[in-house]
Design a protein around this motif. Structure first.
Motif, mmCIF file in Angstrom:
data_model
loop_
_atom_site.group_PDB
_atom_site.id
_atom_site.type_symbol
_atom_site.label_atom_id
_atom_site.label_comp_id
_atom_site.label_asym_id
_atom_site.label_seq_id
_atom_site.Cartn_x
_atom_site.Cartn_y
_atom_site.Cartn_z
ATOM 1 N N MET A 255 0.851 -1.180 0.000
ATOM 2 C CA MET A 255 0.000 0.000 0.000
ATOM 3 C C MET A 255 0.897 1.243 0.000
ATOM 4 N N THR A 256 0.494 2.288 -0.713
ATOM 5 C CA THR A 256 1.267 3.528 -0.710
ATOM 6 C C THR A 256 0.929 4.376 0.523
ATOM 7 N N ASP A 257 1.795 5.338 0.810
ATOM 8 C CA ASP A 257 1.522 6.240 1.931
ATOM 9 C C ASP A 257 0.338 7.154 1.632
ATOM 10 N N MET A 258 0.129 7.489 0.373
ATOM 11 C CA MET A 258 -1.036 8.301 0.029
ATOM 12 C C MET A 258 -2.327 7.561 0.366
ATOM 13 N N GLN A 259 -2.382 6.289 0.000
ATOM 14 C CA GLN A 259 -3.557 5.479 0.320
ATOM 15 C C GLN A 259 -3.731 5.326 1.834
ATOM 16 N N ALA A 260 -2.629 5.071 2.512
ATOM 17 C CA ALA A 260 -2.696 4.877 3.965
ATOM 18 C C ALA A 260 -3.157 6.142 4.673
ATOM 19 N N ALA A 261 -2.695 7.298 4.193
ATOM 20 C CA ALA A 261 -3.104 8.562 4.802
ATOM 21 C C ALA A 261 -4.600 8.786 4.639
ATOM 22 N N LEU A 262 -5.126 8.444 3.459
ATOM 23 C CA LEU A 262 -6.564 8.563 3.235
ATOM 24 C C LEU A 262 -7.315 7.597 4.152
ATOM 25 N N GLY A 263 -6.837 6.361 4.224
ATOM 26 C CA GLY A 263 -7.489 5.375 5.083
ATOM 27 C C GLY A 263 -7.462 5.768 6.542
ATOM 28 N N LEU A 264 -6.334 6.289 6.987
ATOM 29 C CA LEU A 264 -6.198 6.703 8.387
ATOM 30 C C LEU A 264 -7.150 7.847 8.714
ATOM 31 N N SER A 265 -7.296 8.778 7.778
ATOM 32 C CA SER A 265 -8.236 9.881 7.978
ATOM 33 C C SER A 265 -9.679 9.376 7.969
ATOM 34 N N GLN A 266 -9.990 8.468 7.045
ATOM 35 C CA GLN A 266 -11.337 7.907 6.959
ATOM 36 C C GLN A 266 -11.707 7.135 8.229
ATOM 37 N N LEU A 267 -10.718 6.492 8.820
ATOM 38 C CA LEU A 267 -10.964 5.682 10.015
ATOM 39 C C LEU A 267 -11.606 6.500 11.135
ATOM 40 N N LYS A 268 -11.305 7.779 11.179
ATOM 41 C CA LYS A 268 -11.882 8.654 12.204
ATOM 42 C C LYS A 268 -13.403 8.754 12.066
ATOM 43 N N GLN A 269 -13.896 8.496 10.858
ATOM 44 C CA GLN A 269 -15.339 8.598 10.602
ATOM 45 C C GLN A 269 -16.033 7.236 10.584
ATOM 46 N N LEU A 270 -15.273 6.163 10.811
ATOM 47 C CA LEU A 270 -15.823 4.821 10.644
ATOM 48 C C LEU A 270 -17.076 4.597 11.476
ATOM 49 N N ASP A 271 -17.030 4.864 12.764
ATOM 50 C CA ASP A 271 -18.189 4.597 13.617
ATOM 51 C C ASP A 271 -19.401 5.424 13.189
ATOM 52 N N ASN A 272 -19.158 6.638 12.774
ATOM 53 C CA ASN A 272 -20.253 7.482 12.296
ATOM 54 C C ASN A 272 -20.842 6.935 10.999
ATOM 55 N N PHE A 273 -19.962 6.543 10.070
ATOM 56 C CA PHE A 273 -20.443 5.956 8.816
ATOM 57 C C PHE A 273 -21.325 4.735 9.081
ATOM 58 N N VAL A 274 -20.871 3.860 9.965
ATOM 59 C CA VAL A 274 -21.620 2.633 10.257
ATOM 60 C C VAL A 274 -22.944 2.953 10.941
ATOM 61 N N SER A 275 -22.946 3.944 11.823
ATOM 62 C CA SER A 275 -24.183 4.353 12.487
ATOM 63 C C SER A 275 -25.206 4.866 11.478
ATOM 64 N N VAL A 276 -24.754 5.701 10.542
ATOM 65 C CA VAL A 276 -25.649 6.223 9.510
ATOM 66 C C VAL A 276 -26.180 5.086 8.643
#
Length: 386
Positions: free
Chosen positions: A248-269
């Motif tokens: 995995m590239t660092d660009m992809q990982a950075a996006l994933g790491l940022s998205q992870l902050k919203q994971l619980d909210n995404f799943v709740s919605v």
């Protein structure tokens, strides 16, 4: 309504964009600090000890099989209702593949069918080396029961949780590996969180983690404790096995790491949207997949069943929704009916529940950016077509 409503889509924030830009401005576009940071964050979220990031969930499934020693002469079992990657990973290793029929109510691997098939396989001295349950649409399979069978019959377990990051089973996060050797996640854009393309294999076994991390990068190591002789110098590395470029590239990982902050909210919605659908279809001829009391689904997909619907009606419902701008879909065509797999010896009639499911299932839109009006339009259109 002329706006197209996709069955799934990514939700990208300015924070996500900024995270990727920060990497682009840094010294590391790949093999830098963002990948191990993402791995650590996923492991911590799941309550697992280790995580190995890859360029796709397909790659993660492949190296998970290899790490568990899957090879020529072995057999791997998985669900026929999944994307072909769930079974292809065994074939990549030179192993044979077979399937376990599903529970029609959940779409997941049937524990009853698994138990029956294992008893026959033991008699025939052809037990699977690995079983890969697939958490369809975001709901965990009955992993405790599968784990008990794994202990009894001696096979390893890889959870294909490509749909299920953010889900829970018996109160713990999917990915804790309480009942499996390895769990695999997908971060494709239609999944719960995205790294554009990308996957992750989590485990509680250090040896498996080390093996997968070597395999994702050509089978190469520069760790002194893994080398066969003392290092020649700071440049030195060794190829210990035939690996791949699955990084995995660092660009992809950075996006994933940022998205992870919203994971619980995404799943709740997603759960809120699913609840609205459940209520809307409660008194109609549209049935939804049953949710187990042991599970909290991440609802990657919302799948309905048009019970006892003929082939033409089934097709007309999906095409009719698409004509209205609603991108209804079907997850999945049973793998054993694919031409490639039929050439391997599989045929229609092998897994009747999977085939019945295929004739009834429809995936309708569910993603966090859906508006209430869009959801009501989907409901009204579907009910009108059935």
């Amino acid at each position: 309504m002329t706006k197209v409503i996709p069955y799934g889509k990514q939700s990208i924030s300015q924070d996500d964009i900024n995270a990727v830009i920060d990497v682009l401005k840094s010294d590391w576009l790949t093999q830098g600090p963002a990948v191990p940071a993402f791995e650590s964050a996923i492991a911590a979220y799941c309550g697992a000890h280790y995580a190995c990031a890859t360029n796709s969930a397909t790659s993660a499934l492949h190296i998970a099989c290899l790490a568990l020693g899957v090879g020529k002469g072995d057999i791997v079992w998985t669900s026929p209702i999944s994307f072909v990657a769930s079974s292809n990973c065994a074939l990549y290793c030179g192993a044979d593949i077979d399937f376990v029929d599903i529970d029609l109510e959940t779409g997941n691997m049937s524990v009853v069918a698994l138990k029956e098939k294992l008893a026959i396989a033991k008699q025939n001295k052809r037990l699977p080396k690995v079983v890969i349950p697939v958490h369809l649409a975001g709901q965990s399979c009955d992993m405790a029961a599968i784990n008990e069978l794994a202990k009894e019959y001696g096979f390893k377990v890889i959870e294909d949780a490509s749909h299920a990051i953010g889900a829970k089973y018996k109160g713990n996060p999917v990915g804790s590996c309480d009942y499996s050797d390895i769990t695999v996640f997908s971060f494709h854009p239609v999944k719960i969180i995205t790294s554009a393309e990308g996957g992750m294999a989590v485990t509680n076994c250090e040896a498996l983690d080390k093996k997968m991390k070597r395999l994702r990068s050509h089978g190469i190591t520069n760790h002194p404790d893994e080398m066969t002789e003392p290092s020649h110098g700071p440049w030195y590395y060794q190829q210990l096995e035939l690996g791949f470029n699955y990084r995995m590239t660092d660009m992809q990982a950075a996006l994933g790491l940022s998205q992870l902050k919203q994971l619980d909210n995404f799943v709740s919605v997603r759960n809120d949207i699913a609840t609205t659908y459940n209520h809307a279809f409660a008194n109609s001829t549209v049935a939804h997949l049953t949710q187990s009391d042991d599970c909290y689904s991440s609802y990657h997909l919302y799948i309905v069943r048009l019970i006892q619907c003929d082939v033409e009606k089934h097709k007309s419902v999906i095409t009719g929704m698409r004509e209205q701008g609603i991108i209804a879909h079907l997850h999945y065509i049973p793998i054993h009916l694919q031409p490639y797999y039929q050439a391997l010896g599989f045929s229609e009639g092998n897994f009747p529940n999977a085939e019945t499911y295929y004739k009834e299932a429809v995936t309708i839109p569910l993603h966090p950016t859906m508006t209430a009006d869009e959801q009501q339009f989907v409901i009204k259109t579907l009910i009108g077509l059935v």
